[in-house]
Scaffold this motif. Structure first.
Motif, short mmCIF file in Angstrom:
data_model
loop_
_atom_site.label_atom_id
_atom_site.label_comp_id
_atom_site.label_asym_id
_atom_site.label_seq_id
_atom_site.Cartn_x
_atom_site.Cartn_y
_atom_site.Cartn_z
N GLY A 134 0.83 -1.20 0.00
CA GLY A 134 0.00 0.00 0.00
C GLY A 134 0.86 1.25 0.00
N GLU A 135 0.73 2.08 1.04
CA GLU A 135 1.53 3.30 1.17
C GLU A 135 2.80 3.07 1.98
N SER A 136 3.06 1.83 2.37
CA SER A 136 4.24 1.50 3.15
C SER A 136 5.29 0.82 2.27
N PHE A 155 12.82 1.39 6.05
CA PHE A 155 11.38 1.21 6.26
C PHE A 155 10.69 2.56 6.16
N LYS A 156 9.61 2.61 5.38
CA LYS A 156 8.76 3.80 5.27
C LYS A 156 7.35 3.40 5.70
N PRO A 157 6.91 3.79 6.89
CA PRO A 157 5.60 3.36 7.39
C PRO A 157 4.42 3.85 6.55
N PHE A 164 13.04 5.40 7.94
CA PHE A 164 14.08 4.84 8.78
C PHE A 164 15.05 4.05 7.90
N ALA A 165 16.34 4.15 8.19
CA ALA A 165 17.35 3.33 7.53
C ALA A 165 18.46 3.04 8.53
N TYR A 166 19.06 1.83 8.41
CA TYR A 166 20.10 1.44 9.36
C TYR A 166 21.11 0.54 8.66
#
Length: 432
Positions: A134-136, A155-157, A164-166
């Protein structure tokens, strides 16, 4: 004749282009620094294209066609290519341009950056693979110098509001939080905004945070920003800062109406060991006491505190200024109780939605014993302050969706030498 036809073709597309970036475009950038002791030049030429194949169906995508993007560029003497693929289910890219995250500092290539918000920023060589829900979006990435042996995670909620990136390899984290998103701010003028971009390790966090509210009709504004990064970004001094030094900036601005302002600003210069080696603070109050239709007289009181000075220093200023919505200019002088004197000028102009012109100038009298604060860019979107002891400091930024200019000119104490920094970038829509 052929050259005239080509130029006419390109110019007609520039005038007609509505959505940016256009499916096929090209451009170039030039940046350089020139001083008595050091000179450098950097050039980039590029061609960009994107297209949609309705026949390509991957992972049961039935509503939208798959989007393909390609970017070919020459950075200096190095030729680089980038490619990305995206549909409703997956995202994949490899090269030195495309990435699914909007974080300005994420995998940034220090060679150069683009001033165009709609164009991909240059990065180190990296590859991304993610699943879209979806939008994530959630996925993994490879990157030179930070995720070569162990892949990174991101990760893009929801949409572009949070990222977020690590990297397990370097223990670096990247976080972006903003509302409204960058694309929403460009499409529609918002009264409010919040943006936070932080990155680095637990022991050495860096980044920028800003929040603002503005009422254009009544010329009221509240603005807050904070920055921590390279010391050279905030301190432009005769004494050069070491590459490993860091610096921090806090700035608060309240403008209750035209010609009235309260500003609090604080700087810290931090050694590699994490100790504060220099600090500077100032509290500024401005009041427009005599207003006319085309200008106003503005009185200013600014109190300085420098860590190498025993007492606070009071500066009194008188300025000729004009403010009306997207137009601002001012010029005046400040006299400090320690005998220092400086001349300041500033200009801010917005013409429609396309043109934005910003300029600042500072001239310090020979023999001044304390530094001054000058306006300067931190990122393509953020303008902050720098601490400088230069006798002359000027900055010019001109932005249009098809070209951008950044120019900085400084002169050391006692006319010890000039330095000139220039960045010129052009975007050319080829076909819409």
């Amino acid at each position: 004749m052929k050259r005239a036809i080509v130029l006419l073709f390109l110019f007609s597309n520039i005038l007609e282009a509505q959505s940016l970036p256009t499916p096929f475009s090209s451009g170039f950038s030039f940046s350089g620094f020139d001083s008595r002791f050091y000179q450098t030049r950097q050039e980039t030429l590029w061609v960009r294209g994107e297209f949609c194949l309705k026949e390509a169906r991957i992972l049961f995508s039935k509503q939208e066609c798959a989007k393909h993007k390609a970017f070919l560029e020459k950075r200096g003497e190095t030729v680089l290519g980038s490619y990305s693929f995206e549909n409703e289910r997956i995202y994949a890219s490899y090269g030195n341009r495309f990435r699914p995250l909007n974080h300005f500092f994420f995998l940034r290539e220090t060679f150069d950056f683009t001033s165009f918000w709609f164009l991909e920023q240059p990065t180190v060589r990296a590859g991304f693979l993610s699943l879209k829900l979806g939008e994530s979006q959630v996925g993994t990435y490879y990157a030179e110098r930070s995720a070569e042996k162990r892949p990174g995670l991101f990760f893009k909620p929801y949409k572009n509001y949070l990222e977020f990136a690590y990297s397990p390899e370097t223990k670096e984290a990247f976080i972006l939080a903003e509302y409204p998103s960058s694309s929403e701010r460009k499409e529609e003028k918002k009264q409010y905004g919040f943006r936070m971009e932080v990155y680095g390790t637990k022991e050495n966090p860096q980044g920028i945070v800003s929040a603002s509210w503005q009422d254009w009709e009544k010329s009221r504004r509240v603005f807050f920003s904070g920055y921590k990064g390279r010391a050279g970004q905030l301190f432009n001094l005769t004494e050069k800062t070491a590459p490993e030094e860091k610096a921090g900036l806090f700035r608060f601005v309240w403008e209750p109406g035209n010609y009235h302002r309260l500003q609090i600003a604080g700087f810290e210069r931090i050694s590699a060991e994490g100790k504060t080696i220099y600090s500077a603070r100032a509290i500024t109050t401005r009041i427009g006491f005599l207003q006319f239709p085309i200008f106003a007289l503005v009185a200013q009181i600014r109190a300085y505190e420098f860590s190498d000075q025993p007492d606070w220093i009071l500066g009194r200023g008188l300025y000729l200024a004009y403010q009306k919505r997207a137009w601002r200019w001012e010029i005046g002088q400040e006299w400090r109780d320690n005998g220092d004197r400086l001349t300041e000028a500033g200009l801010q102009i917005s013409l429609g939605k396309e043109w934005k012109i910003y300029s600042s100038l500072l001239y310090a009298e020979e023999g001044n014993r304390t530094p001054s604060f000058a306006e300067e860019s931190i990122t393509p979107d953020e303008t902050g302050l720098v601490v400088t002891d230069k006798a002359f400091y000027s900055f010019l930024r001109i932005f249009h969706p098809y070209f951008a200019i950044h120019l900085r000119h400084t002169r050391g104490k006692s006319a010890s030498g000039d330095s000139l920094s220039l960045r010129f970038q052009v975007f050319l829509p080829i076909w819409e």
